[in-house]
Scaffold this motif. Structure first.
Motif, PDB file in Angstrom:
ATOM      1  N   PHE A   1      -2.413   2.147  -7.154  1.00  0.00           N
ATOM      2  CA  PHE A   1      -1.996   1.460  -5.926  1.00  0.00           C
ATOM      3  C   PHE A   1      -0.479   1.406  -5.758  1.00  0.00           C
ATOM      4  O   PHE A   1       0.006   0.931  -4.737  1.00  0.00           O
ATOM      5  N   ILE A   2       0.287   1.902  -6.724  1.00  0.00           N
ATOM      6  CA  ILE A   2       1.739   1.967  -6.556  1.00  0.00           C
ATOM      7  C   ILE A   2       2.110   2.897  -5.401  1.00  0.00           C
ATOM      8  O   ILE A   2       3.198   2.809  -4.838  1.00  0.00           O
ATOM      9  N   TRP A   3       1.174   3.778  -5.012  1.00  0.00           N
ATOM     10  CA  TRP A   3       1.411   4.729  -3.931  1.00  0.00           C
ATOM     11  C   TRP A   3       0.933   4.209  -2.577  1.00  0.00           C
ATOM     12  O   TRP A   3       0.894   4.958  -1.594  1.00  0.00           O
ATOM     13  N   SER A   4       0.587   2.929  -2.494  1.00  0.00           N
ATOM     14  CA  SER A   4      -0.046   2.440  -1.262  1.00  0.00           C
ATOM     15  C   SER A   4       0.906   2.370  -0.068  1.00  0.00           C
ATOM     16  O   SER A   4       0.454   2.183   1.064  1.00  0.00           O
ATOM     17  N   LEU A   5       2.211   2.513  -0.294  1.00  0.00           N
ATOM     18  CA  LEU A   5       3.150   2.590   0.824  1.00  0.00           C
ATOM     19  C   LEU A   5       3.362   4.021   1.290  1.00  0.00           C
ATOM     20  O   LEU A   5       4.025   4.258   2.304  1.00  0.00           O
ATOM     21  N   VAL A   6       2.804   4.982   0.548  1.00  0.00           N
ATOM     22  CA  VAL A   6       2.975   6.400   0.854  1.00  0.00           C
ATOM     23  C   VAL A   6       1.647   7.076   1.195  1.00  0.00           C
ATOM     24  O   VAL A   6       1.552   7.817   2.188  1.00  0.00           O
TER      25      VAL A   6
ATOM     26  N   ASN B   1       7.311  -7.444  -3.821  1.00  0.00           N
ATOM     27  CA  ASN B   1       7.318  -8.214  -2.581  1.00  0.00           C
ATOM     28  C   ASN B   1       7.124  -7.310  -1.368  1.00  0.00           C
ATOM     29  O   ASN B   1       6.795  -7.783  -0.280  1.00  0.00           O
ATOM     30  N   LYS B   2       7.335  -6.014  -1.555  1.00  0.00           N
ATOM     31  CA  LYS B   2       7.111  -5.054  -0.475  1.00  0.00           C
ATOM     32  C   LYS B   2       5.625  -4.810  -0.232  1.00  0.00           C
ATOM     33  O   LYS B   2       5.254  -4.202   0.770  1.00  0.00           O
ATOM     34  N   PHE B   3       4.789  -5.232  -1.172  1.00  0.00           N
ATOM     35  CA  PHE B   3       3.351  -5.014  -1.071  1.00  0.00           C
ATOM     36  C   PHE B   3       2.653  -6.284  -0.595  1.00  0.00           C
ATOM     37  O   PHE B   3       3.146  -7.398  -0.817  1.00  0.00           O
ATOM     38  N   PRO B   4       1.480  -6.143   0.017  1.00  0.00           N
ATOM     39  CA  PRO B   4       0.699  -7.327   0.386  1.00  0.00           C
ATOM     40  C   PRO B   4       0.199  -8.060  -0.851  1.00  0.00           C
ATOM     41  O   PRO B   4       0.190  -7.529  -1.956  1.00  0.00           O
ATOM     42  N   ASP B   5      -0.243  -9.298  -0.648  1.00  0.00           N
ATOM     43  CA  ASP B   5      -0.725 -10.120  -1.763  1.00  0.00           C
ATOM     44  C   ASP B   5      -1.841  -9.425  -2.534  1.00  0.00           C
ATOM     45  O   ASP B   5      -1.939  -9.562  -3.759  1.00  0.00           O
ATOM     46  N   SER B   6      -2.701  -8.685  -1.835  1.00  0.00           N
ATOM     47  CA  SER B   6      -3.827  -8.034  -2.507  1.00  0.00           C
ATOM     48  C   SER B   6      -3.343  -7.041  -3.558  1.00  0.00           C
ATOM     49  O   SER B   6      -3.924  -6.944  -4.648  1.00  0.00           O
ATOM     50  N   ILE B   7      -2.270  -6.296  -3.272  1.00  0.00           N
ATOM     51  CA  ILE B   7      -1.723  -5.335  -4.229  1.00  0.00           C
ATOM     52  C   ILE B   7      -1.024  -6.071  -5.369  1.00  0.00           C
ATOM     53  O   ILE B   7      -1.129  -5.682  -6.543  1.00  0.00           O
TER      54      ILE B   7
END
Length: 340
Positions: free
Chosen positions: A71-76, A212-218
């Motif tokens: 999930f580290i790639w969830s912004l990409v 902090n760039k990710f949603p709470d779920s991540i």
């Protein structure tokens, strides 16, 4: 993992030098409290967790840095999934993936990924995207399966002659820690031991502020995944063997089997090395940039981009830069053109 392992795909303390985020989580029983985001695929007896998004070909495969999860790639990944099939995954012993055999050599890790992809029906050609230690792994994947890799993006990838800080004030080369061990044959079948633990899992809530760039779920997934009992031993096993693989790659620098031919390749590098305040900062910065530039020489069809907007974790700090690089490689692969 965002700057938890900033000084190397984290060949050093990883989770121990980060800032504390207090979630006030209670202890959570069992190892499957958070449901997997993807599917489990056989990797030669044990199963790897694959998060598959999108449709199309070539498929883009994301390889994580040391200590990082799918999930580290969830912004990409979602942006790339709009144009083709994508796969982020957890290496054996990470998050939802079952533990794998040791030693954790690059050939073993790549074999497991390759096996899981085929068993999940995800066939080549592949575009490989690797960050930090993951960059080193995708280069090896291309060496072991050269006919299956069509393009590559290296995101702050470790280079075999690069100096990094590894738990001391003196930057060192990873290959200097090699012991001259010879890699054993790949284990093509391994049965993960049953999880017989009935103890509660005490959550390690220390995560980097970059989350902090990710949603709470991540953020909750990160806390859960780094707290699983197999995680730290797995990372330690990867760190134990990696100097041998790095030394091997250094020994074979420039040899055809270790090169990428005319494959579209983009090398993404952070703007500053973080050497400010040191007497030797200028020399260290010069060597860092030279080592990153050396990665572009792996292919005759390459491009080097220096991102002044981020540090080591470009895929988290400046995901748009990574998305653009993948899109450019994708177009070069599908149109059979040179990179601009």
């Amino acid at each position: 993992m965002p700057s938890l392992k900033k000084s190397l795909f984290i060949f050093c303390t990883m989770l121990l030098q980060c800032c504390l985020v207090d979630y006030s989580f209670a202890q959570m029983p069992g190892s499957n409290h958070i449901a997997p985001t993807g599917t489990l695929a056989d990797a030669g007896g044990h199963k790897l967790h694959l998060n598959i998004q999108g449709n199309g070909s070539p498929c883009v495969i994301f390889e994580n840095g040391s200590g990082d999860f799918s999930f580290i790639w969830s912004l990409v990944q979602p942006a790339i999934a709009e144009i083709t099939k994508t796969v982020s995954y957890d290496r054996a012993g990470y998050a939802w993936s079952e533990p794998g055999p040791t030693p954790r050599t690059s050939k073993q890790i790549c074999f497991e990924l390759h096996t899981a992809l085929i068993n999940a029906g995800i066939h080549p050609p592949y575009i490989l995207v690797g960050q930090s230690f993951g960059g080193f792994l995708v280069r090896n994947f291309a060496r072991y399966y050269p006919k299956e890799v069509a393009g590559m993006v290296l995101v702050e990838a470790i280079q075999e002659d690069q100096k990094i800080f590894m738990g001391s004030d003196k930057p060192m080369r990873i290959r200097d820690f090699a012991k001259g061990r010879v890699a054993p044959a790949t284990q093509t079948f391994f049965t993960a031991p049953p999880d017989t633990s009935t103890a509660t899992v005490t959550l390690n809530t220390e995560i980097d502020p970059l989350f902090n760039k990710f949603p709470d779920s991540i953020q909750k997934m990160q806390v859960w995944a780094q707290s699983q009992p197999h995680f730290i031993p797995t990372v330690q096993a990867e760190m134990d063997w990696s100097p041998e693989d790095v030394a091997d790659m250094y020994t074979h620098t420039g040899q055809p089997d270790y090169m990428l031919g005319n494959m579209p390749l983009i090398v993404l590098t952070r703007g500053k090395g973080g050497f400010d305040g040191r007497a030797d900062s200028l020399q260290l910065e010069k060597e860092r940039l030279e080592s990153q530039e050396a990665l572009t020489h792996l292919s005759a069809n390459s491009k080097h981009i220096i991102d002044m907007n981020s540090g080591h974790n470009i895929h988290v700090e400046d995901p748009a830069a990574v998305i653009a690089a993948i899109q450019e490689v994708f177009m070069a692969v599908t149109k059979h053109t040179a990179l601009n």
